[in-house]
Design a protein around this motif. Structure first.
Motif, PDB file in Angstrom:
ATOM      1  N   VAL A 139      31.591  41.501  45.243  1.00 51.17           N
ATOM      2  CA  VAL A 139      32.029  41.741  43.862  1.00 51.17           C
ATOM      3  C   VAL A 139      30.851  42.166  42.996  1.00 51.17           C
ATOM      4  N   ALA A 140      29.719  41.488  43.148  1.00 50.11           N
ATOM      5  CA  ALA A 140      28.548  41.806  42.321  1.00 50.11           C
ATOM      6  C   ALA A 140      28.067  43.237  42.559  1.00 50.11           C
ATOM      7  N   TYR A 141      27.980  43.640  43.828  1.00 54.84           N
ATOM      8  CA  TYR A 141      27.462  44.966  44.142  1.00 54.84           C
ATOM      9  C   TYR A 141      28.494  46.073  43.930  1.00 54.84           C
ATOM     10  N   ALA A 142      29.722  45.710  43.597  1.00 53.89           N
ATOM     11  CA  ALA A 142      30.699  46.724  43.202  1.00 53.89           C
ATOM     12  C   ALA A 142      30.326  47.348  41.866  1.00 53.89           C
ATOM     13  N   PHE A 143      29.501  46.646  41.094  1.00 58.69           N
ATOM     14  CA  PHE A 143      29.078  47.136  39.784  1.00 58.69           C
ATOM     15  C   PHE A 143      27.681  47.746  39.830  1.00 58.69           C
TER      16      PHE A 143
ATOM     17  N   ALA B 265      24.525  50.154  48.815  1.00 58.95           N
ATOM     18  CA  ALA B 265      25.297  48.971  48.445  1.00 58.95           C
ATOM     19  C   ALA B 265      24.463  47.708  48.375  1.00 58.95           C
ATOM     20  N   THR B 266      23.338  47.674  49.096  1.00 59.50           N
ATOM     21  CA  THR B 266      22.562  46.429  49.194  1.00 59.50           C
ATOM     22  C   THR B 266      21.335  46.407  48.289  1.00 59.50           C
ATOM     23  N   ILE B 267      21.124  47.450  47.483  1.00 61.35           N
ATOM     24  CA  ILE B 267      19.972  47.499  46.570  1.00 61.35           C
ATOM     25  C   ILE B 267      20.485  47.626  45.149  1.00 61.35           C
ATOM     26  N   TRP B 268      20.197  46.624  44.322  1.00 58.60           N
ATOM     27  CA  TRP B 268      20.682  46.621  42.946  1.00 58.60           C
ATOM     28  C   TRP B 268      19.838  47.558  42.080  1.00 58.60           C
ATOM     29  N   GLU B 269      20.496  48.502  41.408  1.00 57.06           N
ATOM     30  CA  GLU B 269      19.794  49.470  40.564  1.00 57.06           C
ATOM     31  C   GLU B 269      20.273  49.455  39.118  1.00 57.06           C
ATOM     32  N   GLY B 270      21.244  48.591  38.816  1.00 49.70           N
ATOM     33  CA  GLY B 270      21.731  48.533  37.445  1.00 49.70           C
ATOM     34  C   GLY B 270      23.240  48.372  37.403  1.00 49.70           C
ATOM     35  N   PHE B 271      23.748  47.972  36.243  1.00 54.33           N
ATOM     36  CA  PHE B 271      25.174  47.719  36.079  1.00 54.33           C
ATOM     37  C   PHE B 271      25.907  49.013  35.732  1.00 54.33           C
TER      38      PHE B 271
ATOM     39  N   GLY C 289      29.387  54.405  56.524  1.00 53.13           N
ATOM     40  CA  GLY C 289      28.340  53.788  55.706  1.00 53.13           C
ATOM     41  C   GLY C 289      28.924  52.975  54.568  1.00 53.13           C
ATOM     42  N   ILE C 290      28.235  51.896  54.253  1.00 55.03           N
ATOM     43  CA  ILE C 290      28.689  51.018  53.182  1.00 55.03           C
ATOM     44  C   ILE C 290      28.106  51.498  51.856  1.00 55.03           C
ATOM     45  N   THR C 291      28.969  51.821  50.921  1.00 49.00           N
ATOM     46  CA  THR C 291      28.559  52.249  49.588  1.00 49.00           C
ATOM     47  C   THR C 291      29.214  51.321  48.558  1.00 49.00           C
ATOM     48  N   PRO C 292      28.746  51.351  47.307  1.00 47.23           N
ATOM     49  CA  PRO C 292      29.406  50.550  46.279  1.00 47.23           C
ATOM     50  C   PRO C 292      30.885  50.892  46.093  1.00 47.23           C
ATOM     51  N   ALA C 293      31.317  52.064  46.536  1.00 48.23           N
ATOM     52  CA  ALA C 293      32.735  52.409  46.454  1.00 48.23           C
ATOM     53  C   ALA C 293      33.574  51.473  47.321  1.00 48.23           C
TER      54      ALA C 293
END
Length: 256
Positions: A26-30, A36-42, A225-229
């Motif tokens: 849920v968090a990485y959906a935003f 998908a595994t590196i947070w770059e911003g909301f 591949g796993i993406t935020p989508a």
């Protein structure tokens, strides 16, 4: 159980193990970035992409169509089974319930292989029809449990009184039984709907070319591949599932 050594610690660890991955999804959906595994911003960008994707909309439509038909048919069958069980002796009731509830305890891979083998034996073409029939079969136990529980809580004297007043069996069912069963029917329908909507394994085995449900589409997305989508779509499905399960819970608790 509370006196068992380390019970609280084991319970907390189990809950973390079960629900932490969901929170991460849920968090990485935003997440703004494409990884998908590196947070770059909301950002809500990926939710917009999911809604605008025509293939996802088509897969969602297919899943909703199958789930709707499976829900209606499984609830009708579950009502009939529940009423039939009430008229049987205890030994026969246990045997019928064992057979009817088998999909709840059998490994899903076994059910998938058996269903596929049955369709091959009966020469049923794989596609929308095979998926819908398979969903009806494994949704019946999920619809049956709340309906049977509701029927067991009902006062049998109500039906006897209706019969004494001259009501026919059909009139008793339509004017007395069905209204009193309504909370259980609603709970069973919601359970069957969400189980059908979320199923992947059996659908994967019995779906033919061109029959792509939402879980199968997500599986296809994961293979490239796993993406935020993927996380965004999974989050939306999780939200719908939680809302339906909450509605089923409150419907099952309602008293007529």
């Amino acid at each position: 159980m509370r006196r068992f050594p380390a019970f609280a610690t084991v319970s907390v660890l189990l809950l973390v193990f079960l629900y932490l991955p969901l929170l991460v999804v849920v968090a990485y959906a935003f997440n703004t970035g494409r990884i998908a595994t590196i947070w770059e911003g909301f950002s809500l960008h990926w939710f917009g992409d999911v809604v605008a994707n025509a293939d996802i909309r088509n897969a969602t439509t297919t899943s909703l169509q199958v789930a709707a038909v499976a829900t209606v048919c499984s609830v009708v069958l579950a009502i009939g089974i529940a009423l039939g069980l009430a008229a049987l002796r205890r030994t026969a009731r246990g045997a019928v319930m064992l057979v009817a509830g088998a999909p709840l305890v059998l490994p899903e891979i076994v059910l998938a292989v058996a269903t596929l083998a049955m369709f091959a034996f009966l020469d049923v073409p794989l596609g929308m029809t095979s998926v819908t029939l398979a969903h009806i079969a494994f949704c019946v136990p999920f619809a049956l449990l709340p309906i049977r529980a509701r029927l067991a809580d009902m006062d049998q004297r109500v039906f006897e009184a209706a019969a004494d007043l001259g009501a026919s069996p059909w009139r008793v069912f339509r004017r007395v039984t069905l209204p009193l069963l309504a909370p259980g029917v609603v709970a069973g329908a919601l359970m069957a709907f969400i189980v059908s909507l979320d199923d992947f394994l059996i659908t994967f085995f019995v779906a033919g070319p061109g029959t792509t449900t939402l879980p199968i589409y997500i599986y296809g997305m994961l293979r490239v591949g796993i993406t935020p989508a993927v996380n965004a779509l999974s989050t939306l499905i999780l939200l719908v599932s939680l809302l339906v399960l909450a509605a089923a819970y409150f419907a099952g608790r309602k008293r007529g």
